[in-house]
Design a protein around this motif. Structure first.
Motif, PDB file in Angstrom:
ATOM      1  N   CYS A   1      83.598   8.222  35.887  1.00 42.14           N
ATOM      2  CA  CYS A   1      84.487   8.736  36.992  1.00 42.14           C
ATOM      3  C   CYS A   1      85.461   7.792  37.603  1.00 42.14           C
ATOM      4  CB  CYS A   1      83.466   9.549  37.778  1.00 42.14           C
ATOM      5  SG  CYS A   1      82.258  10.724  37.085  1.00 42.14           S
TER       6      CYS A   1
ATOM      7  N   ASP B   1      89.235   8.288  37.052  1.00 36.78           N
ATOM      8  CA  ASP B   1      89.744   9.437  37.564  1.00 36.78           C
ATOM      9  C   ASP B   1      90.907   8.810  37.914  1.00 36.78           C
ATOM     10  OD1 ASP B   1      88.157  11.514  36.992  1.00 36.78           O
ATOM     11  OD2 ASP B   1      87.135  11.440  38.717  1.00 36.78           O
TER      12      ASP B   1
ATOM     13  N   ASP C   1      86.261  17.162  32.411  1.00 33.16           N
ATOM     14  CA  ASP C   1      87.356  15.854  32.834  1.00 33.16           C
ATOM     15  C   ASP C   1      86.614  14.857  33.470  1.00 33.16           C
ATOM     16  OD1 ASP C   1      89.391  17.706  32.498  1.00 33.16           O
ATOM     17  OD2 ASP C   1      89.701  18.472  34.616  1.00 33.16           O
ATOM     18  N   SER C   2      85.341  14.736  34.086  1.00 31.05           N
ATOM     19  CA  SER C   2      84.900  13.664  34.526  1.00 31.05           C
ATOM     20  C   SER C   2      84.124  12.885  33.436  1.00 31.05           C
ATOM     21  CB  SER C   2      83.683  14.066  35.470  1.00 31.05           C
ATOM     22  OG  SER C   2      84.041  14.777  36.553  1.00 31.05           O
TER      23      SER C   2
ATOM     24  N   LYS D   1      87.283  13.595  29.297  1.00 28.93           N
ATOM     25  CA  LYS D   1      88.420  13.179  29.438  1.00 28.93           C
ATOM     26  C   LYS D   1      88.680  11.766  29.846  1.00 28.93           C
ATOM     27  CE  LYS D   1      92.848  14.926  31.135  1.00 28.93           C
ATOM     28  NZ  LYS D   1      93.378  16.178  32.052  1.00 28.93           N
ATOM     29  N   ASN D   2      87.517  11.399  30.678  1.00 27.05           N
ATOM     30  CA  ASN D   2      87.759  10.007  31.235  1.00 27.05           C
ATOM     31  C   ASN D   2      87.036   8.998  30.277  1.00 27.05           C
ATOM     32  OD1 ASN D   2      88.757  10.077  33.673  1.00 27.05           O
ATOM     33  ND2 ASN D   2      86.779  10.568  34.584  1.00 27.05           N
TER      34      ASN D   2
ATOM     35  N   LYS E   1      90.135   8.271  28.207  1.00 29.05           N
ATOM     36  CA  LYS E   1      91.060   7.167  28.717  1.00 29.05           C
ATOM     37  C   LYS E   1      90.421   5.704  28.666  1.00 29.05           C
ATOM     38  CE  LYS E   1      92.545  10.136  32.707  1.00 29.05           C
ATOM     39  NZ  LYS E   1      92.421   9.938  34.224  1.00 29.05           N
TER      40      LYS E   1
END
Lengths: 98, 489
Positions: free
Chosen positions: A42, A45, B369-370, B373-374, B377
């Protein structure tokens, strides 16, 4: 984050699994440890560069909310028909995203 | 004589067959006998296909005698991890779910080794669906380490590494998604290559995490390992991610620059492993290479990113298994949904279920997303960091595992600890880079220690030449486990 019983039941449903009670209790504990460890992601983000286009889809791969059919009549009208022993090609609904 | 055959290298066996000193059948029978004598004690085989192999041996012998088969590994027996499809031979992924699955086709790698005259004689035990680092999640029972039968052989290709280490097979085909070739090779003191993603076709490999899965080679020496890789490499129209590429750079170790990642030699690494890896770096210096410490802080995300991405893909890949065509089919079910639920719940083991749950969690709305998706990344950050490092250095040198092989049962109680032990191997998978693991020492309990070299994409020959240069000056890869001595007759 420790997953509660409700979340475990939801994940069982998504995975087409039915766990026994001891398995559920273990899943709450062990999965909780793993998810907590993965929470470090996290931090990305804000700080991370964006991922090259094409690598990330725009919506979750696994939808856990039932799709709402807005125009059932239109969809049913578009169902394939058998004409002279062959299926008719259905009309494409909507527009493909660029 | 039979046990002497089982101590020869793969290329050596092939040369002796071509010179007429040994026949293909004679070599195969030596391995079949050895598998019968001591295979059960290690539990490294799921299946020995004796009749098929003997019939293949006749064909291959004819091909060698006719001159049609003249490759460097013609006539050599080979064992195959049980997640690679073999036509007419059961392929179970060590799972109850696929316990009666007989593929109607060969994986591309099997067709390639058959065309070169290798003889498949066994399917190897593994962690269920390649999920695990200890080979304890197999439906067919855990594999034991030939260096100490109370220790694990590593995973998920534990059967492959144990078999090669104990002289039960000269070669093995195995798969590596997060270190499954390299980590067991380190625990069992053999050499294993994880190729660049796309260098080897995945057609016919039962998928775990499709964007990370690779098929690699295990042998005693780097030389034999490279010979097997050269047979299985290349593009395949049946796998759109595969391609032909060969960026052979200089294979001379002299003058090469090697980066040692300081984060992977931290206080979390067993000091004996750290010392052995630093000694390996010193050995490369004595061979004419330069070594320098570098820092790659992005690697702190590697284990989390790997488990999020791999579990997400696994939950999707394993959604196809429902017990309809093969595997466990429950009785007394009234609806199709009930059939799926019962079949999957009884067909998969606990580690597989855990990863399906985790995969569904990271892909579900609210968490995508947390986590997912991270994780993508983080993967991109790690790719860029390793690419930058390999722009300045020829290789990256790291331990293979933070510790030597643990006792059986120790890791299953603590899956998080097991996942963290993949810290040194998962970066190469996330970046799609080739990596080789080879022996570099032993701890005080005489358990093997391995070192890893990571190279630029499609530079397999370069890293394997470096490993071979190391092996020409050391004897770790030639040391036999105590288990082998017990069976010398």
């Amino acid at each position: 984050m420790k997953p509660d019983r409700e979340l475990i039941l939801k994940l069982e449903g998504l995975g087409m699994l039915r766990l026994s009670e001891p398995e559920r209790a273990e899943a709450e504990e062990k999965l909780g440890e793993i998810i907590s460890y993965c929470e470090q992601l996290c931090a990305l983000d804000a700080e991370a560069p964006s991922v090259p286009e094409g690598d990330v889809s725009v919506c979750p791969l696994r939808r856990d909310m039932p799709a709402v059919k807005k125009e059932p009549d239109k969809l049913l009208k578009n169902a394939a028909e058998i004409i002279n022993g062959c299926f008719s090609v259905p009309e494409a609904l909507g527009e493909a995203k660029e | 004589m039979k046990n002497v055959i089982c101590l020869l290298g793969a290329k050596e066996i092939s040369a002796k067959i071509k010179q007429g000193e040994l026949s293909v059948r004679q070599v195969l029978e030596a391995y079949l006998q050895r598998a019968e004598d001591c295979g059960n004690e290690l539990n490294c085989f799921n299946l020995i296909c004796k009749d098929y192999a003997l019939s293949r041996a006749e064909e291959v012998q004819k091909g060698i005698d006719d001159g049609a088969l003249s490759g460097p590994l013609a006539g050599v027996p080979i064992a195959v991890k049980d997640n690679i499809c073999t036509e007419g031979i059961p392929t179970t992924c060590s799972s109850r779910m696929l316990s009666d699955f007989v593929p109607p086709y060969n994986a591309t790698v099997i067709n390639k080794i058959n065309a070169e005259g290798l003889v498949v004689f066994a399917k190897l035990n593994m962690d269920e669906f390649a999920m695990g680092s200890t080979n304890e999640s197999s439906f067919f029972g855990e594999v034991r380490n030939p260096w100490n039968l109370s220790r694990v052989p590593g995973g998920s290709s534990g059967g492959a590494a144990a078999a090669v280490s104990a002289g039960l097979s000269p070669l093995a085909l195995a798969t590596d998604t997060g270190g499954s070739v390299r980590q067991p090779c380190s625990f069992c003191s053999v050499t294993g290559l994880k190729p660049t993603y796309g260098a080897v076709s995945r057609y016919g490999l039962i998928a775990y995490a499709s964007s990370l899965d690779t098929i690699g080679a295990i042998a005693k020496s780097a030389d034999d390992c490279l010979a097997l890789f050269n047979i299985i490499r290349g593009s395949d129209p049946k796998d759109s991610t595969s391609k032909d590429a060969s960026f052979i750079k200089s294979t001379d170790i002299k003058g090469k620059k090697i980066a040692v990642i300081s984060e992977l030699l931290s206080e979390d690494i067993n000091p004996e492993v750290k010392n052995a890896v630093l000694s390996a770096a010193e050995r490369f210096r004595s061979l004419g290479a330069e070594t320098e410490f570098i820092s790659v802080p992005e690697l702190k995300y590697s284990v989390a990113a790997y488990y999020v991405l791999a579990s997400a893909q696994a939950s999707s890949n394993l959604a196809r298994f429902d017990g309809i065509r093969c595997g466990y089919t429950p009785e007394n079910v009234e609806t199709l949904s009930e059939q799926y639920l019962k079949s999957r719940s009884a067909g998969f083991g606990s580690e597989v279920k855990r990863r399906i749950l985790l995969g569904n969690f990271v892909l579900s709305e609210g968490y995508y997303d947390s986590y997912y998706k991270n994780a993508l990344k983080a993967q991109e950050l790690i790719k860029q960091a390793l690419k930058k490092a390999l722009g300045n250095y020829s290789f990256i040198l790291t331990p293979v595992s933070p510790d030597t092989a643990p006792e059986i049962g120790k890791m299953t109680k603590d899956p998080m600890k097991m996942y963290l032990s993949d810290v040194c191997t998962v970066p190469a998978n996330l970046a799609g880079l080739p990596a080789v693991a080879f022996p570099c020492g032993f701890d005080k309990d005489n358990m093997p220690i391995g070192v890893q070299l990571i190279g630029n994409a499609f530079c397999e020959e370069e890293i394997m030449s470096a490993a071979e240069a190391f092996q020409q000056k050391t004897k770790y890869h030639k040391t036999q486990p105590p288990f082998t001595a017990r069976y010398k007759k």
